[in-house]
Write a protein that holds these residues in place. Structure first.
Motif, mmCIF file in Angstrom:
data_model
loop_
_atom_site.group_PDB
_atom_site.id
_atom_site.type_symbol
_atom_site.label_atom_id
_atom_site.label_comp_id
_atom_site.label_asym_id
_atom_site.label_seq_id
_atom_site.Cartn_x
_atom_site.Cartn_y
_atom_site.Cartn_z
ATOM 1 N N UNK A 725 0.822 -1.211 0.000
ATOM 2 C CA UNK A 725 0.000 0.000 0.000
ATOM 3 C C UNK A 725 0.861 1.268 0.000
ATOM 4 N N UNK A 726 1.980 1.201 0.707
ATOM 5 C CA UNK A 726 2.811 2.410 0.858
ATOM 6 C C UNK A 726 3.822 2.598 -0.271
ATOM 7 N N UNK A 727 4.069 1.549 -1.055
ATOM 8 C CA UNK A 727 5.041 1.659 -2.152
ATOM 9 C C UNK A 727 4.336 2.092 -3.434
ATOM 10 N N UNK A 728 4.812 3.122 -4.074
ATOM 11 C CA UNK A 728 4.175 3.592 -5.322
ATOM 12 C C UNK A 728 4.186 2.497 -6.379
ATOM 13 N N UNK A 729 3.200 2.495 -7.215
ATOM 14 C CA UNK A 729 3.136 1.506 -8.287
ATOM 15 C C UNK A 729 4.246 1.767 -9.301
ATOM 16 N N UNK A 730 4.671 0.708 -9.923
ATOM 17 C CA UNK A 730 5.692 0.832 -10.955
ATOM 18 C C UNK A 730 7.101 0.678 -10.434
ATOM 19 N N UNK A 731 7.277 0.583 -9.138
ATOM 20 C CA UNK A 731 8.619 0.405 -8.570
ATOM 21 C C UNK A 731 8.619 -0.848 -7.709
ATOM 22 N N UNK A 732 9.815 -1.325 -7.414
ATOM 23 C CA UNK A 732 9.936 -2.507 -6.565
ATOM 24 C C UNK A 732 9.477 -2.191 -5.148
ATOM 25 N N UNK A 733 9.092 -3.229 -4.458
ATOM 26 C CA UNK A 733 8.576 -3.067 -3.092
ATOM 27 C C UNK A 733 9.651 -2.476 -2.177
ATOM 28 N N UNK A 734 9.270 -1.463 -1.416
ATOM 29 C CA UNK A 734 10.190 -0.844 -0.456
ATOM 30 C C UNK A 734 9.993 -1.504 0.908
ATOM 31 N N UNK A 735 11.094 -1.985 1.469
ATOM 32 C CA UNK A 735 11.007 -2.736 2.740
ATOM 33 C C UNK A 735 11.443 -1.862 3.910
ATOM 34 N N UNK A 736 10.832 -2.164 5.103
ATOM 35 C CA UNK A 736 11.187 -1.473 6.346
ATOM 36 C C UNK A 736 11.307 -2.523 7.449
ATOM 37 N N UNK A 737 12.525 -2.845 7.792
ATOM 38 C CA UNK A 737 12.749 -3.903 8.780
ATOM 39 C C UNK A 737 12.146 -3.536 10.138
ATOM 40 N N UNK A 738 12.286 -2.270 10.530
ATOM 41 C CA UNK A 738 11.768 -1.851 11.831
ATOM 42 C C UNK A 738 10.254 -2.048 11.897
ATOM 43 N N UNK A 739 9.574 -1.716 10.775
ATOM 44 C CA UNK A 739 8.126 -1.885 10.766
ATOM 45 C C UNK A 739 7.759 -3.361 10.851
ATOM 46 N N UNK A 740 8.530 -4.212 10.215
ATOM 47 C CA UNK A 740 8.284 -5.655 10.295
ATOM 48 C C UNK A 740 8.422 -6.145 11.748
ATOM 49 N N UNK A 741 9.423 -5.628 12.432
ATOM 50 C CA UNK A 741 9.618 -6.007 13.838
ATOM 51 C C UNK A 741 8.440 -5.543 14.700
ATOM 52 N N UNK A 742 7.924 -4.348 14.418
ATOM 53 C CA UNK A 742 6.768 -3.849 15.169
ATOM 54 C C UNK A 742 5.545 -4.734 14.942
ATOM 55 N N UNK A 743 5.325 -5.098 13.694
ATOM 56 C CA UNK A 743 4.184 -5.975 13.375
ATOM 57 C C UNK A 743 4.355 -7.332 14.056
ATOM 58 N N UNK A 744 5.586 -7.804 14.068
ATOM 59 C CA UNK A 744 5.866 -9.086 14.724
ATOM 60 C C UNK A 744 5.504 -9.030 16.201
ATOM 61 N N UNK A 745 5.968 -7.993 16.898
ATOM 62 C CA UNK A 745 5.696 -7.883 18.333
ATOM 63 C C UNK A 745 4.204 -7.693 18.600
ATOM 64 N N UNK A 746 3.555 -6.919 17.754
ATOM 65 C CA UNK A 746 2.114 -6.698 17.918
ATOM 66 C C UNK A 746 1.352 -8.017 17.750
ATOM 67 N N UNK A 747 1.700 -8.778 16.747
ATOM 68 C CA UNK A 747 1.022 -10.056 16.501
ATOM 69 C C UNK A 747 1.298 -11.052 17.622
ATOM 70 N N UNK A 748 2.526 -11.064 18.119
ATOM 71 C CA UNK A 748 2.854 -11.951 19.247
ATOM 72 C C UNK A 748 1.998 -11.603 20.464
ATOM 73 N N UNK A 782 13.918 -9.326 0.491
ATOM 74 C CA UNK A 782 14.763 -8.260 -0.091
ATOM 75 C C UNK A 782 15.362 -8.686 -1.430
ATOM 76 N N UNK A 783 15.490 -9.974 -1.630
ATOM 77 C CA UNK A 783 16.093 -10.476 -2.868
ATOM 78 C C UNK A 783 15.054 -10.714 -3.964
ATOM 79 N N UNK A 784 13.786 -10.470 -3.636
ATOM 80 C CA UNK A 784 12.716 -10.782 -4.576
ATOM 81 C C UNK A 784 12.472 -9.609 -5.542
ATOM 82 N N UNK A 785 12.173 -9.948 -6.810
ATOM 83 C CA UNK A 785 11.962 -8.924 -7.835
ATOM 84 C C UNK A 785 10.486 -8.618 -8.072
ATOM 85 N N UNK A 786 9.646 -9.570 -7.817
ATOM 86 C CA UNK A 786 8.229 -9.383 -8.093
ATOM 87 C C UNK A 786 7.550 -8.452 -7.093
ATOM 88 N N UNK A 787 6.297 -8.117 -7.441
ATOM 89 C CA UNK A 787 5.513 -7.220 -6.586
ATOM 90 C C UNK A 787 4.261 -7.970 -6.089
#
Length: 969
Positions: A725-748, A782-787
């Motif tokens: 949702x946050x990555x503009x169309x037409x470009x590769x997915x932008x990753x945020x490790x910190x946000x992933x960690x937050x989601x992980x802790x929230x889900x736990x 991070x190594x993935x090319x698809x969207x």
């Protein structure tokens, strides 16, 4: 038989018919039996009342207690007073009996010692520590007795011994009552003084009758029978068999059991099965009632830290019912929901129920949620959290009563008696207010209290068989008596010394019975009571204990009976064995064996001849037609040709069709299951026979494999969805490790609320493992090319199964979910299936793996078709599918399959469907697949037989399509 004492009683009562006569006995039942027997054998009586010494003393002192404002406490209440005092005393004398040693058994022993001293008329000031072998013990007992006396005085209470102080001297000139007793020898000093004050000179002690077994000498030996049996059950069945065979009236029969606890359950169960009405002199335990069983289940539930299996056990057996909270959900659905909830144990885990979606029917979800919420509230409403507040026995008892009112089946009178008994116990405890204990001790006290409750104490009754014990039997005067269990262990009167007041200490103190004196009295009282038996008597004992597998010795009294019957007064044990005859087993073949007691006897009669087991197959075939079919199946299975008993179904009798059939649909998992094992498919899909999907709670693990997989799926979905949702169309997915960690802790945290962990250590350990898996997932992404475009994509059209065209005219209706669909480029897509297990079975060189790996290929066709038909991408091509292992266990692997074998897929599925529709459901020939199969228990060794017949020429036509599947590696 000489029963002179009965005649004496009759004559005493007849001297002055209008004089009030009070017959004092050990119990009201005993006195009523005496009177009934006297009136039956001698004649009617006038003006005779029955009392026990205790009931009479209470009546005589009641007004005096009320006028002084004192209250009488019974033995149960004084027990709790002693318990409270011992806890208080443990702070002062911790070196003798510390608080942790104040257990029910210890309190019971000291309470008995206090009662003995009180009934001996001994006060704390009468004692000196020099009278005891151990000085500390002497000081402790003296102090405990002193505190007990002071407690009674301060709280204006008295125990039974204290009633002597309120009992006036008898005035013979005013009272003309006559008091009759059989024995005063055993009475302790206080009770003896009570009798003197009440009766004065108007006390008559009856002369004793000839004791047992000497009393048998006057009987006709033909009315005395003896036998031995191999086990309690065999002995009980033989007694019932003789009663029924001889057509003895039930209300003319008394069964005296030497070991009441060992016999009453089996007697009660058999009498219920045979519909024989019985009375039990010592009553029945609560475990014979549904309410009693529910009470024990509840206490077991508390004791096991709220183990849900205890509640499930009660629901399955019908002890518990939650219909009080609503009837819209059946008990079976409720059991199913609890089984799948994964609660395990622990108070906090029950709040899972309020959020549970583990229901058997989606239509019941709302009703089930509401019901489970009410149940959770009710279960804990009356019982505080033990971590916040310690329980007292009274707290647990009140919670138990509330639980039984709401959650047990109170249908019968006997069930209500259990509840009334618990109410009575609660009222008694409220008067003495037991101190707070450890939760374990409180539970132990209440459990012992419940287990000691006896209901339906009854004397002999018209139309009913009477069951009595060695301690109170023999007084009914019935014409037929069976005395069971006459083993040496049961009849021994040897007593151990009192553990608190030893014999030597009792001798020094004075006024207390010694253990040998107690044993002597028990022996004399029993002999005198059993001497009252008349009519026909049958004596028996268990010569062999099948449980412990050991021989049992007969009581000496049984040998004496045999001597009297035979006239051989020098008979030894060898002679006794000859008199007893052959040991009777569970099935009797003796002279009384002609009567077949029940279905068990009838079957054993058909299957044996003179005790020798015969070929019973003809009888089984005659009774059960299925046995004939079993024989036919065995003969067909032994042939080379595969038969209906091995999974070859005749399609004209039973047909299954999945191709172009709008009525049914398949899942990819079901197709793969058929390729793995056709018989497994038949059980699970065609017959819909499934193993119970119960969630077992492991104390060493927080989340099971399925829950852990759902948690990781949830993290992956939330993260990728947000990044997409946050990555503009037409470009590769932008990753945020910190946000992933937050989601992980929230889900736990969310899962921690839903599924409370068993311990902080296990929780922390599993969280670290989850975080490592998420880190691996991040590295792989991070190594993935698809969207990523779609998550949890449901393959359906307007809620209906999707029709998937596999080519060559083959269309199947199917349902399923695709974990993830990525867009690789214009009109090109790749699908992913998340796996949290091991990738070992996904070999790179096995594209279809003989039909057991179809998901990647069929889902690729289905997703491609869905994208085109929905108009999302009319030129869509799914070019690749992957099994994705982003975990430590999965070794960060990805097993990809290029989607370029559509023709082979169509041909493979065609063979599978042809095999299914021609009724071929034989077991797999790969026996290793049976190792963890749910159906292994009733499938047996069919896989081995299938393997033997697989390559036989006569089976080739039927197995052709299935064999063709093997070509698709």
């Amino acid at each position: 038989m000489n029963h002179r004492w009965l005649v004496d009683l009759y004559e005493i009562c007849q001297r002055d018919p209008f004089q009030r006569k009070i017959l004092l006995a050990d119990s009201h039942n005993q006195a009523e039996q005496w009177l009934a027997r006297v009136t039956r054998e001698c004649g009617p009586l006038l003006g005779v009342e029955t009392e026990t010494l205790q009931s009479l003393v209470v009546k005589r002192t009641k007004l005096e207690l009320i006028s002084r404002g004192f209250q009488l406490l019974n033995s149960e209440q004084t027990f709790w007073i002693v318990q409270n005092l011992m806890l208080s005393l443990s702070n002062q004398m911790e070196d003798y009996i510390p608080g942790e040693m104040v257990t029910p058994g210890i309190v019971k022993s000291f309470h008995q010692a206090i009662e003995d001293l009180r009934l001996a008329g001994i006060h704390s000031y009468d004692l000196s520590h020099n009278l005891f072998d151990n000085v500390k013990k002497g000081i402790y007992i003296i102090e405990l007795l002193k505190m007990y006396e002071e407690w009674l005085k301060q709280n204006r209470c008295t125990d039974f011994a204290g009633l002597l102080n309120y009992l006036p001297e008898s005035n013979d000139a005013v009272h003309h009552d006559l008091f009759i007793m059989r024995d005063v020898d055993r009475l302790p000093p206080v009770k003896l003084e009570m009798v003197r004050r009440i009766a004065g000179s108007e006390l008559v002690v009856l002369r004793p009758a000839p004791p047992f077994p000497r009393s048998l000498e006057d009987m006709d030996s033909h009315h005395i029978h003896l036998f031995r049996a191999a086990g309690n059950l065999a002995e009980i069945r033989e007694v019932f068999r003789r009663i029924c065979h001889q057509q003895i009236p039930f209300d003319q029969t008394e069964i005296i059991v030497s070991d009441y606890a060992a016999y009453y359950t089996a007697i009660y169960t058999l009498s219920q099965v045979l519909d024989i009405p019985c009375t039990f002199s010592k009553g029945l335990p609560v475990s014979c009632t549904k309410t009693g069983k529910a009470a024990l289940v509840y206490l077991e539930w508390l004791e096991s830290n709220y183990d849900v299996d205890c509640l499930l056990k009660g629901l399955r057996h019908g002890y518990l019912s939650f219909r009080h909270f609503g009837e819209s959900v059946t008990t079976s659905d409720l059991i199913r929901a609890l089984e799948k909830s994964g609660i395990g144990w622990g108070r906090e885990r029950y709040f899972i129920l309020k959020n549970s979606t583990a229901h058997t029917d989606d239509e019941l979800t709302d009703e089930m949620d509401e019901l489970l919420g009410k149940i959770v509230t009710a279960l804990f409403e009356k019982l505080s959290d033990s971590q916040d507040e310690s329980w007292t026995p009274l707290t647990i008892l009140h919670a138990l009563i509330d639980f039984l009112k709401r959650c047990s089946n109170l249908f019968s009178e006997i069930d209500n008696k259990v509840l009334h008994a618990l109410h009575d116990h609660a009222q008694l405890l409220e008067m003495v207010s037991p101190h707070s204990l450890s939760n374990e001790s409180s539970l132990r006290y209440v459990k012992e209290m419940v287990e000691n409750i006896r209901i339906n104490h009854e004397g002999p009754s018209s139309g009913k068989l009477h069951i009595s014990s060695l301690q109170d039997g023999g007084q009914s005067g019935r014409h037929h008596t069976f005395m069971m269990g006459m083993s040496n262990n049961a009849w021994s009167t040897e007593l151990r010394q009192d553990p608190v007041l030893l014999d030597e200490e009792r001798r020094r103190i004075g006024g207390l019975l010694l253990s040998n004196e107690e044993a002597e009295y028990i022996y004399r009282e029993r002999a005198a009571r059993l001497g009252m038996i008349s009519g026909t008597v049958t004596f028996s004992y268990t010569s062999y204990d099948p449980t412990d597998q050991k021989e049992m010795s007969p009581a000496y009294e049984l040998l004496q009976v045999a001597r009297i019957v035979s006239g051989d007064f020098h008979m030894d044990m060898t002679g006794l064995e000859h008199v007893l005859g052959k040991t009777i087993g569970y099935f009797s073949i003796g002279k009384h064996g002609g009567y077949l007691l029940d279905g068990t006897d009838r079957w054993l009669d058909r299957l044996t001849d003179n005790g020798i087991v015969q070929n019973g197959y003809p009888s089984l075939q005659q009774a059960f037609r299925s046995v004939v079919r079993l024989e036919r199946s065995k003969s067909q299975v032994d042939n080379n040709l595969l038969s209906e008993y091995e999974g070859i179904i005749q399609t004209d009798v039973f047909s299954v069709s999945y191709r172009n059939n709008p009525e049914v649909h398949l899942s990819v998992t079901q197709l793969e299951r058929y390729a793995e094992c056709p018989k497994k498919f038949f059980f699970s899909t065609v017959l819909n026979v499934r193993m119970k999907d119960t969630t077992s709670f492991d104390r060493t693990r927080w989340l099971d494999a399925a829950s852990r997989g759902r948690l990781l799926h949830r993290i992956f979905y939330l993260y990728l969805d947000e990044m997409s949702e946050s990555t503009p169309s037409g470009v590769s997915l932008i990753h945020h490790e910190h946000r992933l960690q937050e989601i992980t802790e929230q889900t736990i945290r969310e899962y921690q609320t839903l599924v409370p962990p068993p311990s902080p250590h296990i929780f922390q350990k599993e969280c670290e493992s989850i975080r490592r898996d998420v880190a691996i997932f991040y590295q792989m992404e991070q190594q993935r090319n698809g969207r990523p475009r779609y998550f949890e994509l449901e393959l359906s059209r307007e809620g209906e199964p999707m029709e998937v065209n596999l080519g060559n005219g083959l269309v199947i209706r199917m349902k399923g979910f695709v974990d993830r669909v990525d867009e690789l480029g214009p009109h090109t897509y790749k699908i992913y299936d998340y796996k949290t297990g091991s990738p070992s079975k996904f070999d790179v060189n096995e594209y279809f793996s003989q039909g057991t790996q179809l998901q990647h290929a069929i889902y690729a066709v289905a997703v491609e078709q869905w994208l085109r038909e929905t108009g999302i991408d009319t030129e869509a091509h799914v070019v690749e599918a992957a099994y994705y292992f982003p975990t430590e266990r999965g070794k960060a692997e990805e097993v990809s399959r290029i989607q370029n074998r559509r023709t082979e897929l169509s041909e493979l599925v065609e063979h599978l469907l042809t095999s299914i529709e021609t009724g071929t459901y034989v077991a797999t020939k790969e026996t290793k697949r049976c190792t963890y199969c749910d159906y292994r228990s009733f499938c047996g060794n069919e896989s081995e037989r299938a393997k033997e017949k697989w390559d036989l020429a006569e089976n080739a036509p039927r197995l052709h399509s299935l064999k063709e599947v093997e070509r698709f590696a």
